[in-house]
Scaffold this active site. Sequence first.
Site, PDB file in Angstrom:
ATOM      1  N   LYS A  47      56.102  44.438  26.871  1.00  0.00           N
ATOM      2  CA  LYS A  47      55.816  45.725  26.621  1.00  0.00           C
ATOM      3  C   LYS A  47      57.183  46.484  26.666  1.00  0.00           C
ATOM      4  CE  LYS A  47      51.437  46.041  29.427  1.00  0.00           C
ATOM      5  NZ  LYS A  47      50.772  46.187  30.408  1.00  0.00           N
ATOM      6  N   GLN A  91      51.874  48.671  36.185  1.00  0.00           N
ATOM      7  CA  GLN A  91      51.219  47.269  36.055  1.00  0.00           C
ATOM      8  C   GLN A  91      50.252  46.822  37.308  1.00  0.00           C
ATOM      9  OE1 GLN A  91      51.689  45.802  33.197  1.00  0.00           O
ATOM     10  NE2 GLN A  91      50.120  44.067  33.614  1.00  0.00           N
ATOM     11  N   ASP A 114      47.631  54.165  30.256  1.00  0.00           N
ATOM     12  CA  ASP A 114      46.508  53.213  30.412  1.00  0.00           C
ATOM     13  C   ASP A 114      45.161  53.734  30.159  1.00  0.00           C
ATOM     14  OD1 ASP A 114      47.565  50.558  30.863  1.00  0.00           O
ATOM     15  OD2 ASP A 114      48.288  51.046  32.713  1.00  0.00           O
TER      16      ASP A 114
HETATM   17  N1  GUN Z   1      46.920  44.401  34.270  1.00  0.00           N
HETATM   18  C1  GUN Z   1      46.258  43.647  33.217  1.00  0.00           C
HETATM   19  N2  GUN Z   1      45.901  44.335  32.114  1.00  0.00           N
HETATM   20  C2  GUN Z   1      46.621  45.611  32.534  1.00  0.00           C
HETATM   21  C3  GUN Z   1      46.662  46.721  31.594  1.00  0.00           C
HETATM   22  O1  GUN Z   1      46.194  47.039  30.573  1.00  0.00           O
HETATM   23  N3  GUN Z   1      47.304  47.789  32.314  1.00  0.00           N
HETATM   24  C4  GUN Z   1      47.885  47.721  33.534  1.00  0.00           C
HETATM   25  N4  GUN Z   1      48.580  48.777  33.924  1.00  0.00           N
HETATM   26  N5  GUN Z   1      47.893  46.564  34.163  1.00  0.00           N
HETATM   27  C5  GUN Z   1      47.084  45.567  33.787  1.00  0.00           C
END
Ligand code: GUN
Length: 279
Positions: A47, A91, A114
């Site tokens: 990211k 996350q 998200d």
């Molecule tokens: N953990 C697994 N996939 C995701 C996601 O798309 N966003 C976040 N924040 N955590 C995750």
Amino acid sequence: MDINGRELSKKIKNEIKDEVDKLDKKPGLAVVLVGENPASKVYVRHKEKACQKVGYFSKKIVLQDNTSEEELLTLIDELNNDNLIHGILVQLPLPKHIDSDKVISSINPNKDVDGFHPLNMGKLMIGQKTIISCTPKGIIELIKSTKIDMNGKNAVVIGRSNIVGKPIALLLLQNNATVTMCHSRTKNLKKHCLDADIIVAAVGIPNFVKEDMVKKDCVIIDVGINRLDDGTLAGDVDYKTVHDKVSFITPVPGGVGPMTIASLMRNTLECYKIIEGIE
Ligand code: GUN
């Protein structure tokens, strides 16, 4: 045939970069990582790298495993009020002593890149314009890139998580597919799958979907990223045997993963426009 998520993701990121180059102020994304989950560390690194590529300001905040819920909520409050930050991503999964629902709900819905905030999830449910969670948003783009018409097609979603299963089912429905949601308690999963023109596999079990479960010329979206004992990655679909039977399939890696990141970059720009009052 493979659907090349890497290529599509690159194209999207280049488009975003061109747009960002013209902006006076940089979009800013804060990524919060709590604890030492190895997979999460890898995702967060991807990211950050994507932010650099498109020209965003990125702020990574790493907190220790024993961080209290209150400390995390205080941090989110600061980020909600930070003028340099337009998107906040916490996350998941969070350590067990922290209430994820409470944390997600504390994010300003306009900075919720998200799309996990109940307000944004609710808007998706009733078909209002909103921030759509990254993996499902990327999956729809992957399906559209095949040029198949989703209208009236049978789509089977395997897995009912809030992150993937539920939102992708809603998006497929918005695209006029006939959607069946399957999960661990589903009886005769094979029968449902054999009826499907599109299968989205998000179960988290390596090579779960086998060749005898899929119809010829089906479109397969494999959301699984499973680390095997030998260190290699496997999807939720038995790619080797399924590949030759179906019309399109996303490889692992190089399918859904890169598109999740591209969608995150898109969502950050959308949040930027809302926060900065552009458009
Ligand atoms: N953990 C697994 N996939 C995701 C996601 O798309 N966003 C976040 N924040 N955590 C995750």
